[in-house]
Design a protein around this motif. Sequence first.
Motif, PDB file in Angstrom:
ATOM      1  N   THR A 153       1.138 -32.993 -14.760  1.00 17.37           N
ATOM      2  CA  THR A 153       1.244 -31.829 -15.628  1.00 17.37           C
ATOM      3  C   THR A 153       2.527 -31.038 -15.398  1.00 17.37           C
ATOM      4  OG1 THR A 153      -1.161 -31.698 -15.501  1.00 17.37           O
ATOM      5  CG2 THR A 153      -0.030 -29.815 -16.466  1.00 17.37           C
ATOM      6  N   HIS A 154       3.218 -30.727 -16.496  1.00 16.73           N
ATOM      7  CA  HIS A 154       4.413 -29.871 -16.536  1.00 16.73           C
ATOM      8  C   HIS A 154       5.666 -30.521 -15.947  1.00 16.73           C
ATOM      9  CE1 HIS A 154       1.622 -26.833 -17.769  1.00 16.73           C
ATOM     10  NE2 HIS A 154       1.094 -26.655 -16.581  1.00 16.73           N
ATOM     11  N   VAL A 155       5.603 -31.779 -15.540  1.00 15.15           N
ATOM     12  CA  VAL A 155       6.802 -32.408 -14.976  1.00 15.15           C
ATOM     13  C   VAL A 155       7.946 -32.401 -15.984  1.00 15.15           C
ATOM     14  CG1 VAL A 155       7.757 -34.648 -14.287  1.00 15.15           C
ATOM     15  CG2 VAL A 155       5.717 -33.768 -13.171  1.00 15.15           C
ATOM     16  N   GLU A 156       7.626 -32.640 -17.252  1.00 18.01           N
ATOM     17  CA  GLU A 156       8.690 -32.661 -18.271  1.00 18.01           C
ATOM     18  C   GLU A 156       9.361 -31.295 -18.388  1.00 18.01           C
ATOM     19  OE1 GLU A 156       5.382 -30.828 -20.494  1.00 18.01           O
ATOM     20  OE2 GLU A 156       5.549 -32.335 -18.909  1.00 18.01           O
ATOM     21  N   LYS A 157       8.623 -30.226 -18.130  1.00 11.13           N
ATOM     22  CA  LYS A 157       9.200 -28.879 -18.191  1.00 11.13           C
ATOM     23  C   LYS A 157      10.090 -28.607 -16.981  1.00 11.13           C
ATOM     24  CE  LYS A 157       5.099 -26.993 -20.559  1.00 11.13           C
ATOM     25  NZ  LYS A 157       4.180 -28.121 -20.304  1.00 11.13           N
ATOM     26  N   LEU A 158       9.745 -29.179 -15.843  1.00  8.90           N
ATOM     27  CA  LEU A 158      10.542 -28.969 -14.635  1.00  8.90           C
ATOM     28  C   LEU A 158      11.955 -29.540 -14.781  1.00  8.90           C
ATOM     29  CD1 LEU A 158       7.919 -29.771 -11.856  1.00  8.90           C
ATOM     30  CD2 LEU A 158       9.073 -27.574 -12.173  1.00  8.90           C
ATOM     31  N   TYR A 159      12.094 -30.565 -15.613  1.00  8.19           N
ATOM     32  CA  TYR A 159      13.388 -31.232 -15.771  1.00  8.19           C
ATOM     33  C   TYR A 159      13.990 -31.010 -17.161  1.00  8.19           C
ATOM     34  CZ  TYR A 159      12.238 -33.963 -11.538  1.00  8.19           C
ATOM     35  OH  TYR A 159      11.920 -34.368 -10.263  1.00  8.19           O
ATOM     36  N   ASP A 160      13.520 -30.030 -17.910  1.00  5.47           N
ATOM     37  CA  ASP A 160      13.978 -29.928 -19.299  1.00  5.47           C
ATOM     38  C   ASP A 160      15.446 -29.530 -19.435  1.00  5.47           C
ATOM     39  OD1 ASP A 160      13.927 -27.203 -18.754  1.00  5.47           O
ATOM     40  OD2 ASP A 160      12.229 -26.764 -20.070  1.00  5.47           O
ATOM     41  N   ALA A 174      17.812 -31.249 -17.932  1.00  2.82           N
ATOM     42  CA  ALA A 174      18.609 -32.442 -17.631  1.00  2.82           C
ATOM     43  C   ALA A 174      19.410 -32.974 -18.823  1.00  2.82           C
ATOM     44  CB  ALA A 174      17.717 -33.533 -17.048  1.00  2.82           C
ATOM     45  N   PRO A 175      18.837 -33.070 -20.035  1.00  2.00           N
ATOM     46  CA  PRO A 175      19.639 -33.597 -21.149  1.00  2.00           C
ATOM     47  C   PRO A 175      20.904 -32.778 -21.424  1.00  2.00           C
ATOM     48  CG  PRO A 175      17.303 -33.682 -21.702  1.00  2.00           C
ATOM     49  CD  PRO A 175      17.416 -32.892 -20.424  1.00  2.00           C
ATOM     50  N   ALA A 176      20.834 -31.465 -21.258  1.00  3.13           N
ATOM     51  CA  ALA A 176      22.010 -30.628 -21.507  1.00  3.13           C
ATOM     52  C   ALA A 176      23.120 -30.895 -20.503  1.00  3.13           C
ATOM     53  CB  ALA A 176      21.622 -29.153 -21.487  1.00  3.13           C
ATOM     54  N   LEU A 177      22.773 -31.462 -19.354  1.00  2.00           N
ATOM     55  CA  LEU A 177      23.769 -31.808 -18.341  1.00  2.00           C
ATOM     56  C   LEU A 177      24.344 -33.200 -18.559  1.00  2.00           C
ATOM     57  CD1 LEU A 177      22.022 -30.430 -15.101  1.00  2.00           C
ATOM     58  CD2 LEU A 177      23.774 -29.327 -16.511  1.00  2.00           C
ATOM     59  N   GLY A 178      23.847 -33.902 -19.555  1.00  2.00           N
ATOM     60  CA  GLY A 178      24.358 -35.233 -19.872  1.00  2.00           C
ATOM     61  C   GLY A 178      23.514 -36.379 -19.356  1.00  2.00           C
ATOM     62  N   ALA A 179      22.416 -36.074 -18.678  1.00  2.00           N
ATOM     63  CA  ALA A 179      21.544 -37.132 -18.169  1.00  2.00           C
ATOM     64  C   ALA A 179      20.740 -37.750 -19.311  1.00  2.00           C
ATOM     65  CB  ALA A 179      20.596 -36.577 -17.116  1.00  2.00           C
ATOM     66  N   HIS A 180      20.467 -39.045 -19.191  1.00  2.00           N
ATOM     67  CA  HIS A 180      19.543 -39.701 -20.113  1.00  2.00           C
ATOM     68  C   HIS A 180      18.126 -39.236 -19.779  1.00  2.00           C
ATOM     69  CE1 HIS A 180      22.520 -42.901 -21.337  1.00  2.00           C
ATOM     70  NE2 HIS A 180      23.048 -42.531 -20.173  1.00  2.00           N
ATOM     71  N   TRP A 181      17.282 -39.093 -20.806  1.00  3.02           N
ATOM     72  CA  TRP A 181      15.910 -38.633 -20.592  1.00  3.02           C
ATOM     73  C   TRP A 181      14.940 -39.483 -21.404  1.00  3.02           C
ATOM     74  CZ3 TRP A 181      13.004 -35.892 -17.460  1.00  3.02           C
ATOM     75  CH2 TRP A 181      11.739 -35.489 -17.867  1.00  3.02           C
ATOM     76  N   VAL A 182      13.875 -39.988 -20.728  1.00  7.09           N
ATOM     77  CA  VAL A 182      12.800 -40.731 -21.393  1.00  7.09           C
ATOM     78  C   VAL A 182      11.477 -40.118 -20.962  1.00  7.09           C
ATOM     79  CG1 VAL A 182      11.710 -42.967 -21.785  1.00  7.09           C
ATOM     80  CG2 VAL A 182      14.184 -42.848 -21.369  1.00  7.09           C
ATOM     81  N   GLU A 183      10.617 -39.839 -21.927  1.00  5.69           N
ATOM     82  CA  GLU A 183       9.348 -39.147 -21.641  1.00  5.69           C
ATOM     83  C   GLU A 183       8.213 -39.766 -22.437  1.00  5.69           C
ATOM     84  OE1 GLU A 183       7.435 -34.777 -22.768  1.00  5.69           O
ATOM     85  OE2 GLU A 183       9.614 -35.056 -22.751  1.00  5.69           O
ATOM     86  N   ALA A 184       7.103 -40.043 -21.784  1.00  4.68           N
ATOM     87  CA  ALA A 184       5.898 -40.510 -22.466  1.00  4.68           C
ATOM     88  C   ALA A 184       5.063 -39.323 -22.899  1.00  4.68           C
ATOM     89  CB  ALA A 184       5.083 -41.411 -21.536  1.00  4.68           C
ATOM     90  N   HIS A 185       4.569 -39.353 -24.133  1.00  5.80           N
ATOM     91  CA  HIS A 185       3.667 -38.313 -24.618  1.00  5.80           C
ATOM     92  C   HIS A 185       2.213 -38.744 -24.531  1.00  5.80           C
ATOM     93  CE1 HIS A 185       6.992 -35.834 -25.958  1.00  5.80           C
ATOM     94  NE2 HIS A 185       7.520 -36.904 -26.530  1.00  5.80           N
ATOM     95  N   LEU A 206      19.419 -30.704  -7.306  1.00  6.67           N
ATOM     96  CA  LEU A 206      19.332 -32.119  -6.966  1.00  6.67           C
ATOM     97  C   LEU A 206      19.945 -32.974  -8.075  1.00  6.67           C
ATOM     98  CD1 LEU A 206      18.316 -34.500  -5.235  1.00  6.67           C
ATOM     99  CD2 LEU A 206      16.130 -34.314  -6.455  1.00  6.67           C
ATOM    100  N   VAL A 207      19.623 -32.671  -9.312  1.00  4.89           N
ATOM    101  CA  VAL A 207      20.174 -33.421 -10.433  1.00  4.89           C
ATOM    102  C   VAL A 207      21.699 -33.274 -10.463  1.00  4.89           C
ATOM    103  CG1 VAL A 207      20.323 -33.470 -12.956  1.00  4.89           C
ATOM    104  CG2 VAL A 207      18.088 -33.417 -11.835  1.00  4.89           C
ATOM    105  N   GLU A 208      22.195 -32.080 -10.228  1.00  4.02           N
ATOM    106  CA  GLU A 208      23.647 -31.879 -10.202  1.00  4.02           C
ATOM    107  C   GLU A 208      24.296 -32.677  -9.072  1.00  4.02           C
ATOM    108  OE1 GLU A 208      23.754 -27.646 -10.003  1.00  4.02           O
ATOM    109  OE2 GLU A 208      23.848 -27.396 -12.200  1.00  4.02           O
ATOM    110  N   LEU A 209      23.608 -32.759  -7.928  1.00  2.00           N
ATOM    111  CA  LEU A 209      24.117 -33.576  -6.822  1.00  2.00           C
ATOM    112  C   LEU A 209      24.198 -35.043  -7.232  1.00  2.00           C
ATOM    113  CD1 LEU A 209      24.860 -34.019  -3.794  1.00  2.00           C
ATOM    114  CD2 LEU A 209      22.391 -34.259  -3.375  1.00  2.00           C
TER     115      LEU A 209
END
Length: 281
Positions: A43-50, A52-63, A269-272
């Motif tokens: 629960t809420h993991v997708e919100k914790l990393y929301d 990331a896409p603005a930083l240029g990371a690829h993002w894949v999420e299951a609904h 961490l993502v920035e690192l």
Amino acid sequence: MQLITHLPGSRALVLDSPHSGTVYPPDFGYACGLPTLRRAEDTHVEKLYDFAPALGAHWVEAHFPRSYLDANRNTTEMDVTLLDAPWPGPVETDPKILSKVRLGKGLIWRETDDGDAIYNRKLGVAEVQARIERCWRPYHAAVAQAIDAAHRQHGYSLHLNCHSMPAVASSHATDFPGEKHADFVVGDRDGSTASPALSALVCQHLRALGYDVAYNHPYKGVELVRRYSRPAAQRHSIQLEINRKLYMNEATLEITPGFEPLKAHLRSLVELLLATDPRRL
């Protein structure tokens, strides 16, 4: 009904969240209550990393929810006791992998982490095959495409497989029921899916932020990091488990005040990782 989000990025980092889905398909046909099933979600993991896409990371999420189909399992991890007819495809025989199937946590879940039966019926073979076609194959295709694109553009790829875990292991969740979990578990399948130096960097960063971090216990990483990693070819995959007590109330699923500080630390961490070239570690 949107079952998958795939946001292509421009950087070498790929993040995916296979277990945070909350869209329960109408053909699920579960017998236990929805509140019981929802405890299976990351629960809420997708919100914790929301961020990331603005930083240029690829993002894949299951609904879709993991209790409907677990995208972090192979299609061979079939619990044949759930089916009303023989499964026509290959079935896993490795005892280590089958331990999860025996706990009711195969590709299609039989039981919740607390041992509650999800169905009061047998599932049809065609029904399960349809779930694989609608959910598993598109999700895995999206992860593979993202990693291939990152590697093609940069000469390496970093894949962070994003999860959460309960504060205490439930009776039917792992082989260690009742175990109190660390704040984070970093998994690379005993150094086989990522450079040990990269995994050590992640552990060190989180520990420097004050967290208790475990390495490869009790979660080593499963199908998504196994399938899409090849460290020798600079394809690195790490599974990261976050203790839910850090950011949510496990009984009500409500976000707690710890959410925003944790999110800020995950951003660091993502920035690192965005600044890390594993070829130079």
